[in-house]
Scaffold this motif. Sequence first.
Motif, PDB file in Angstrom:
ATOM      1  N   MET A 131     -44.050  35.501  -8.763  1.00 54.24           N
ATOM      2  CA  MET A 131     -43.274  34.266  -8.915  1.00 54.24           C
ATOM      3  C   MET A 131     -44.010  33.033  -8.393  1.00 54.24           C
ATOM      4  O   MET A 131     -44.853  33.130  -7.506  1.00 54.24           O
TER       5      MET A 131
ATOM      6  N   TRP B 248     -44.139  28.878  -6.866  1.00 53.69           N
ATOM      7  CA  TRP B 248     -43.569  28.155  -5.731  1.00 53.69           C
ATOM      8  C   TRP B 248     -42.641  27.026  -6.146  1.00 53.69           C
ATOM      9  O   TRP B 248     -41.966  26.439  -5.307  1.00 53.69           O
ATOM     10  N   ASN B 249     -42.615  26.651  -7.437  1.00 48.59           N
ATOM     11  CA  ASN B 249     -41.954  25.367  -7.751  1.00 48.59           C
ATOM     12  C   ASN B 249     -40.425  25.412  -7.640  1.00 48.59           C
ATOM     13  O   ASN B 249     -39.805  24.423  -7.273  1.00 48.59           O
TER      14      ASN B 249
ATOM     15  N   GLN C 177     -36.316  30.766  -9.326  1.00 44.91           N
ATOM     16  CA  GLN C 177     -37.138  31.644 -10.175  1.00 44.91           C
ATOM     17  C   GLN C 177     -36.908  33.098  -9.815  1.00 44.91           C
ATOM     18  O   GLN C 177     -36.906  33.977 -10.676  1.00 44.91           O
TER      19      GLN C 177
ATOM     20  N   LYS D 248     -43.714  39.578  -5.422  1.00 42.59           N
ATOM     21  CA  LYS D 248     -44.950  38.953  -4.930  1.00 42.59           C
ATOM     22  C   LYS D 248     -44.744  37.456  -5.189  1.00 42.59           C
ATOM     23  O   LYS D 248     -44.866  36.982  -6.319  1.00 42.59           O
TER      24      LYS D 248
ATOM     25  N   GLY E 110     -51.756  38.791  -1.494  1.00 47.03           N
ATOM     26  CA  GLY E 110     -52.459  37.801  -2.298  1.00 47.03           C
ATOM     27  C   GLY E 110     -52.471  38.236  -3.762  1.00 47.03           C
ATOM     28  O   GLY E 110     -52.152  39.390  -4.092  1.00 47.03           O
TER      29      GLY E 110
ATOM     30  N   VAL F 107     -52.333  42.294  -6.681  1.00 45.72           N
ATOM     31  CA  VAL F 107     -51.331  42.583  -7.714  1.00 45.72           C
ATOM     32  C   VAL F 107     -51.747  43.722  -8.661  1.00 45.72           C
ATOM     33  O   VAL F 107     -50.955  44.640  -8.906  1.00 45.72           O
TER      34      VAL F 107
ATOM     35  N   GLY G 238     -45.419  31.601 -14.071  1.00 38.59           N
ATOM     36  CA  GLY G 238     -46.561  30.902 -13.494  1.00 38.59           C
ATOM     37  C   GLY G 238     -47.484  30.389 -14.579  1.00 38.59           C
ATOM     38  O   GLY G 238     -47.045  30.072 -15.682  1.00 38.59           O
ATOM     39  N   SER G 239     -48.769  30.341 -14.243  1.00 36.03           N
ATOM     40  CA  SER G 239     -49.750  29.731 -15.145  1.00 36.03           C
ATOM     41  C   SER G 239     -50.232  30.729 -16.202  1.00 36.03           C
ATOM     42  O   SER G 239     -50.044  31.938 -16.061  1.00 36.03           O
TER      43      SER G 239
ATOM     44  N   ALA H  83     -52.740  33.511 -14.855  1.00 28.76           N
ATOM     45  CA  ALA H  83     -52.045  34.554 -14.083  1.00 28.76           C
ATOM     46  C   ALA H  83     -51.238  35.437 -15.035  1.00 28.76           C
ATOM     47  O   ALA H  83     -51.231  36.668 -14.906  1.00 28.76           O
TER      48      ALA H  83
ATOM     49  N   GLU I 191     -43.137  33.971 -18.261  1.00 27.08           N
ATOM     50  CA  GLU I 191     -42.586  32.608 -18.322  1.00 27.08           C
ATOM     51  C   GLU I 191     -43.705  31.688 -17.846  1.00 27.08           C
ATOM     52  O   GLU I 191     -43.959  31.601 -16.647  1.00 27.08           O
ATOM     53  N   LEU I 192     -44.361  31.009 -18.787  1.00 28.98           N
ATOM     54  CA  LEU I 192     -45.565  30.261 -18.404  1.00 28.98           C
ATOM     55  C   LEU I 192     -45.343  28.752 -18.502  1.00 28.98           C
ATOM     56  O   LEU I 192     -44.229  28.282 -18.413  1.00 28.98           O
TER      57      LEU I 192
ATOM     58  N   CYS J 138     -41.762  23.520 -15.160  1.00 32.29           N
ATOM     59  CA  CYS J 138     -42.285  23.933 -16.472  1.00 32.29           C
ATOM     60  C   CYS J 138     -41.540  23.219 -17.596  1.00 32.29           C
ATOM     61  O   CYS J 138     -42.123  22.898 -18.621  1.00 32.29           O
TER      62      CYS J 138
ATOM     63  N   PHE K 255     -48.786  18.578 -14.201  1.00 33.98           N
ATOM     64  CA  PHE K 255     -47.822  19.141 -13.250  1.00 33.98           C
ATOM     65  C   PHE K 255     -47.621  18.183 -12.083  1.00 33.98           C
ATOM     66  O   PHE K 255     -48.082  18.411 -10.966  1.00 33.98           O
TER      67      PHE K 255
HETATM   68  P1  NAP Z   1     -49.851  30.404 -10.625  1.00 30.20           P
HETATM   69  O1  NAP Z   1     -51.053  29.907  -9.916  1.00 30.20           O
HETATM   70  O2  NAP Z   1     -50.022  31.151 -11.874  1.00 30.20           O
HETATM   71  O3  NAP Z   1     -49.039  31.276  -9.569  1.00 30.20           O
HETATM   72  C1  NAP Z   1     -47.860  31.954  -9.901  1.00 30.20           C
HETATM   73  C2  NAP Z   1     -47.839  33.289  -9.198  1.00 30.20           C
HETATM   74  O4  NAP Z   1     -48.853  34.117  -9.765  1.00 30.20           O
HETATM   75  C3  NAP Z   1     -48.139  33.210  -7.716  1.00 30.20           C
HETATM   76  O5  NAP Z   1     -47.380  34.186  -7.051  1.00 30.20           O
HETATM   77  C4  NAP Z   1     -49.628  33.522  -7.643  1.00 30.20           C
HETATM   78  O6  NAP Z   1     -50.008  34.034  -6.401  1.00 30.20           O
HETATM   79  C5  NAP Z   1     -49.724  34.576  -8.726  1.00 30.20           C
HETATM   80  N1  NAP Z   1     -51.035  34.715  -9.333  1.00 30.20           N
HETATM   81  C6  NAP Z   1     -51.965  33.760  -9.555  1.00 30.20           C
HETATM   82  N2  NAP Z   1     -53.032  34.288 -10.199  1.00 30.20           N
HETATM   83  C7  NAP Z   1     -52.779  35.602 -10.368  1.00 30.20           C
HETATM   84  C8  NAP Z   1     -53.489  36.679 -10.969  1.00 30.20           C
HETATM   85  N3  NAP Z   1     -54.684  36.501 -11.528  1.00 30.20           N
HETATM   86  N4  NAP Z   1     -52.920  37.909 -10.967  1.00 30.20           N
HETATM   87  C9  NAP Z   1     -51.705  38.087 -10.424  1.00 30.20           C
HETATM   88  N5  NAP Z   1     -50.985  37.115  -9.847  1.00 30.20           N
HETATM   89  C10 NAP Z   1     -51.500  35.871  -9.832  1.00 30.20           C
HETATM   90  O7  NAP Z   1     -48.867  29.231 -10.993  1.00 30.20           O
HETATM   91  P2  NAP Z   1     -48.312  28.106 -10.041  1.00 30.20           P
HETATM   92  O8  NAP Z   1     -49.369  27.066  -9.916  1.00 30.20           O
HETATM   93  O9  NAP Z   1     -47.759  28.674  -8.803  1.00 30.20           O
HETATM   94  O10 NAP Z   1     -47.074  27.592 -10.904  1.00 30.20           O
HETATM   95  C11 NAP Z   1     -47.194  26.573 -11.823  1.00 30.20           C
HETATM   96  C12 NAP Z   1     -47.168  27.104 -13.240  1.00 30.20           C
HETATM   97  O11 NAP Z   1     -46.008  27.894 -13.440  1.00 30.20           O
HETATM   98  C13 NAP Z   1     -47.060  25.961 -14.212  1.00 30.20           C
HETATM   99  O12 NAP Z   1     -47.901  26.200 -15.306  1.00 30.20           O
HETATM  100  C14 NAP Z   1     -45.599  26.012 -14.633  1.00 30.20           C
HETATM  101  O13 NAP Z   1     -45.329  25.426 -15.868  1.00 30.20           O
HETATM  102  C15 NAP Z   1     -45.341  27.479 -14.614  1.00 30.20           C
HETATM  103  N6  NAP Z   1     -43.903  27.745 -14.542  1.00 30.20           N
HETATM  104  C16 NAP Z   1     -43.264  28.289 -15.625  1.00 30.20           C
HETATM  105  C17 NAP Z   1     -41.903  28.506 -15.605  1.00 30.20           C
HETATM  106  C18 NAP Z   1     -41.171  29.095 -16.781  1.00 30.20           C
HETATM  107  O14 NAP Z   1     -40.051  29.530 -16.612  1.00 30.20           O
HETATM  108  N7  NAP Z   1     -41.752  29.134 -17.967  1.00 30.20           N
HETATM  109  C19 NAP Z   1     -41.178  28.195 -14.461  1.00 30.20           C
HETATM  110  C20 NAP Z   1     -41.850  27.650 -13.377  1.00 30.20           C
HETATM  111  C21 NAP Z   1     -43.215  27.443 -13.432  1.00 30.20           C
HETATM  112  P3  NAP Z   1     -50.796  33.109  -5.320  1.00 30.20           P
HETATM  113  O15 NAP Z   1     -49.842  32.033  -4.930  1.00 30.20           O
HETATM  114  O16 NAP Z   1     -51.086  34.048  -4.223  1.00 30.20           O
HETATM  115  O17 NAP Z   1     -51.998  32.585  -6.018  1.00 30.20           O
END
Ligand code: NAP
Length: 456
Positions: A128, A130-131, A136, A154, A186, A190, A206-207, A210, A228-229, A262, A361
């Motif tokens: 999940m 942080w936003n 979430q 996680k 971390g 995962v 997340g992104s 990820a 959900e990206l 997002c 963002f």
């Molecule tokens: P992120 O960097 O992808 O992090 C999200 C989660 O994934 C965190 O728990 C992160 O852990 C983990 N993570 C990162 N890289 C990973 C990998 N390679 N393998 C497994 N886990 C991994 O995203 P963010 O910067 O926190 O969130 C912003 C993004 O989320 C934006 O693009 C936003 O649009 C999107 N979002 C989408 C929605 C939706 O419903 N569609 C809702 C909210 C946000 P760490 O923190 O330890 O790196």
Amino acid sequence: MSIATVNPSTGETLRVFDPLTAVEIEQRLARAGEAFHVNRGRSFADRGQRMKRTAELLEERKNDYGRLMTVEMGKPIKASIAEVEKCAKVCRYYSENAEGFLADEHVRTEAADSFIRYQPLGPVLAVMPWNFPFWQVFRFAAPSLMAGNVGLLKHASNVPQSALAIEEVLRDAGFDHGEFQTLLIGAGQVPAILEDERVRAATLTGSEPAGASVASTAARRIKKSVLELGGSDPFVVMPSADLEEAVKIAVKARIVNNGQSCIAAKRFIVHEAIFDEFESRFVDAMKKLKVGDPLDESVDVGPLAMPQIVNDLEKQVKASVEAGAKLLTGGNRRSGRGNFYEPTVLSSIPPSAPAFAEETFGPVASLFRAKDTADAIRIANATPFGLGASIWTSDRDEAERFIDGIESGQVFVNAMVASDPRVPFGGVKHSGFGRELGVHGIREFVNIKTVWIALV
Ligand code: NAP
């Protein structure tokens, strides 16, 4: 990235956590397996009682949990408290509706009593962001636990205390056999967890990188995943719209969660007949926003969650201006402590500029001029994402053309895009796949079992 609470308003590190060791992870996986047997054996009424109690506890603790979120990631305090209230709502919604959503469904067949039974899958790993640190998680946890699954969370590394608080409230409400466990780990830890046979599925918000990583690990092990990206949602304003209301909501839709949502509107596509008027009112309103301490209730925009987000936004804006975009207001980080960035508006944006299609963002809005409905749909779809879209028009036929033509998981007409427990939420294209919320959300992590009993 260390697992720590760092106040984004001050840069101060408040608490640091050690990641779980391999032995600790093994203990939690074993516990999740046992908890699954407990939770799947409960009746819906029993799970529903515990979920209802979760809602009550969230309401009782909303001020503490709200403050925790604001301190961990900078969301304005009123929004944090409202987020906890919304989590209570989703808990109540599934506590009341899960049984109906997952009841046996009879199908007419010849010479057989046939029906579909929905059964839980097992432990589901939730990765999940942080936003929306509470929302979430709850929009996954409430349906999953009500379906009889168990969760392993996680959470993002910068919201560890929110992650622990979520585990705590579910435990206090009666999910006290390890039905929902937080794993302080971390991102690099995962894959090994997801590869473990005891984990049956994964959901990630997340992104894109990820999401791609988690989905490919899940696919290699033949496990279901929901993603959900990101999004670069269009907000389209046509001449028949109530312009005053559209401008007011446009600003709100852009700066929601300090711009880090997002489904925040990111690209404002305005018909040329009203473009100049919209632009001047919108820029005016963005200039008036109060930026500052998110614990101050009068503040509209708090700090961005991490210094890296300010750096990324600064690069996107700078590169967009270099590519020819016009900067109408903002464009600077605030000097001094904290991750503050000015509300910013860009216009005349060429396709080569990052602000044309990338997700920004933070509080940065991109304005586009459209010739007609078809042109507005073309610009709206000119992005790899497809999460939400907000359309402003009082012409129902025109609204229908947008509803049909826009490639997104949700279209809101004369309203900003939002999630609601009762309707499905998710995206298409690079915004992901699968749905959360509503009846569709609870059916993502279940075995849809066909039962065919021949009549003798
Ligand atoms: P992120 O960097 O992808 O992090 C999200 C989660 O994934 C965190 O728990 C992160 O852990 C983990 N993570 C990162 N890289 C990973 C990998 N390679 N393998 C497994 N886990 C991994 O995203 P963010 O910067 O926190 O969130 C912003 C993004 O989320 C934006 O693009 C936003 O649009 C999107 N979002 C989408 C929605 C939706 O419903 N569609 C809702 C909210 C946000 P760490 O923190 O330890 O790196």
